[in-house]
Motif scaffolding. Structure first.
Motif, PDB file in Angstrom:
ATOM      1  N   ARG A 211      35.352  46.267  32.878  1.00 37.91           N
ATOM      2  CA  ARG A 211      36.586  45.562  32.557  1.00 37.91           C
ATOM      3  C   ARG A 211      36.635  45.284  31.059  1.00 37.91           C
ATOM      4  N   ASP A 212      37.828  45.445  30.474  1.00 31.26           N
ATOM      5  CA  ASP A 212      38.014  45.104  29.071  1.00 31.26           C
ATOM      6  C   ASP A 212      37.916  43.596  28.893  1.00 31.26           C
ATOM      7  N   ARG A 213      37.671  43.181  27.664  1.00 34.67           N
ATOM      8  CA  ARG A 213      37.630  41.762  27.324  1.00 34.67           C
ATOM      9  C   ARG A 213      38.898  41.392  26.568  1.00 34.67           C
ATOM     10  N   PRO A 214      39.349  40.121  26.660  1.00 33.79           N
ATOM     11  CA  PRO A 214      38.786  39.023  27.461  1.00 33.79           C
ATOM     12  C   PRO A 214      39.047  39.227  28.951  1.00 33.79           C
ATOM     13  N   ARG A 215      38.188  38.607  29.756  1.00 32.75           N
ATOM     14  CA  ARG A 215      38.248  38.771  31.210  1.00 32.75           C
ATOM     15  C   ARG A 215      38.659  37.469  31.892  1.00 32.75           C
ATOM     16  N   ASP A 216      39.153  37.620  33.089  1.00 34.35           N
ATOM     17  CA  ASP A 216      39.577  36.482  33.909  1.00 34.35           C
ATOM     18  C   ASP A 216      38.803  36.536  35.215  1.00 34.35           C
ATOM     19  N   ILE A 217      38.052  35.485  35.506  1.00 35.28           N
ATOM     20  CA  ILE A 217      37.198  35.491  36.691  1.00 35.28           C
ATOM     21  C   ILE A 217      38.029  35.557  37.973  1.00 35.28           C
ATOM     22  N   ALA A 218      39.327  35.268  37.876  1.00 35.24           N
ATOM     23  CA  ALA A 218      40.196  35.368  39.049  1.00 35.24           C
ATOM     24  C   ALA A 218      40.587  36.813  39.356  1.00 35.24           C
ATOM     25  N   ASP A 219      40.297  37.728  38.445  1.00 30.34           N
ATOM     26  CA  ASP A 219      40.526  39.151  38.673  1.00 30.34           C
ATOM     27  C   ASP A 219      39.803  39.557  39.968  1.00 30.34           C
ATOM     28  N   PRO A 220      40.514  40.148  40.933  1.00 27.22           N
ATOM     29  CA  PRO A 220      39.866  40.512  42.208  1.00 27.22           C
ATOM     30  C   PRO A 220      38.613  41.378  42.034  1.00 27.22           C
ATOM     31  N   TYR A 221      38.626  42.253  41.038  1.00 28.33           N
ATOM     32  CA  TYR A 221      37.449  43.094  40.784  1.00 28.33           C
ATOM     33  C   TYR A 221      36.245  42.228  40.416  1.00 28.33           C
ATOM     34  N   LEU A 222      36.431  41.261  39.489  1.00 31.58           N
ATOM     35  CA  LEU A 222      35.332  40.380  39.100  1.00 31.58           C
ATOM     36  C   LEU A 222      34.942  39.448  40.235  1.00 31.58           C
ATOM     37  N   ALA A 223      35.939  39.018  41.010  1.00 33.36           N
ATOM     38  CA  ALA A 223      35.639  38.147  42.153  1.00 33.36           C
ATOM     39  C   ALA A 223      34.748  38.871  43.157  1.00 33.36           C
ATOM     40  N   GLY A 224      34.990  40.166  43.335  1.00 29.73           N
ATOM     41  CA  GLY A 224      34.146  40.945  44.232  1.00 29.73           C
ATOM     42  C   GLY A 224      32.720  41.075  43.711  1.00 29.73           C
TER      43      GLY A 224
END
Length: 247
Positions: A211-224
């Motif tokens: 994932r590119d930065r900045p990131r959002d922890i609510a992003d479903p990919y990051l949540a997974g």
């Protein structure tokens, strides 16, 4: 320990073992960190994360195996370890060879947003300011490898977010490799290119964060990925909002 200058790798560890009283805390561990890569290291308390970082920093040499690291490296710990009898700028220069000038410290302090606290005494700094001074002390060494051992663990939530963003900005501007030891899964996912889980004295699991930065922890990919990592750590996952509310 051997210093290494290669085309691609900042760290190369092979068959590393570190034992205490006959018990192997690190047991035949393999690790590679590429130049310019940001790697986060997770694991349960006592799994050997900080021991590994100390080995890479050259602070623990009672090891077996191969450890190749850059000659220019620096480490920042959870405790800023500032000398209370020295002003901030003098703390930044501690341990540097030769007779470095004040201007070197001032440049690093400005880079971490502490240019206005150059002449302050450490006891007058907030927790976040003290941690930034510790980062400045690492940066003046112009490291090719920056080692961070729980650097935000003692900070309050808002200050921790600011410090995380600062480290991300410094990494992108400096281009050095970073190895961050942390207990915070979300922090690892927001900052790192690659997240490693240490267990049983080895690197037991790794994920790449595409994932590119900045990131959002609510992003479903990051949540997974967060759920996957928490499972690896033996922690039942809660929603990020629930964790924030509980804190």
């Amino acid at each position: 320990m051997t210093h290494v200058e290669t085309a691609d790798d900042a760290v190369r560890v092979g068959s590393l073992t570190r034992s205490f009283d006959g018990r192997a805390v690190i047991d035949n561990l393999e690790l590679t960190v590429r130049k310019g890569e940001f790697v986060a290291l997770l694991g349960r308390s006592g799994c050997g994360k900080s021991t590994l970082l100390r080995v890479l920093a050259g602070l623990d040499r009672e090891i077996a195996g191969e450890v190749l690291v850059p000659r220019r490296k620096a480490v920042a710990f959870q405790a800023p370890r500032l000398m209370p009898w020295k002003r901030v700028w003098r703390n930044v220069l501690l341990g540097l060879p030769g007779r470095p000038g004040r201007d070197i410290a001032e440049k690093a302090l400005k880079e971490v947003g502490l240019g206005h606290r150059t002449d302050a005494w450490p006891k007058t700094l907030s927790g976040g300011e003290a941690q930034r001074a510790s980062l400045a002390r690492a940066l003046v060494r112009e490291p090719d490898l920056l080692l961070l051992d729980e650097p935000f663990g003692a900070l309050d939530a808002l200050t921790r977010i600011t410090a995380q963003r600062l480290v991300a900005d410094l990494w992108q501007s400096r281009g050095c490799a970073v190895l961050l030891v942390t207990h915070d899964v979300e922090e690892a996912l927001l900052l790192a290119d690659r997240v490693l889980v240490m267990d049983g004295g080895v690197i037991a699991h790794e994920i790449r964060v595409d994932r590119d930065r900045p990131r959002d922890i609510a992003d479903p990919y990051l949540a997974g990925l967060r759920t996957e990592l928490l499972d690896r750590l033996g922690v039942e996952a809660a929603e990020p909002a629930e964790v924030e509310k509980a804190a």
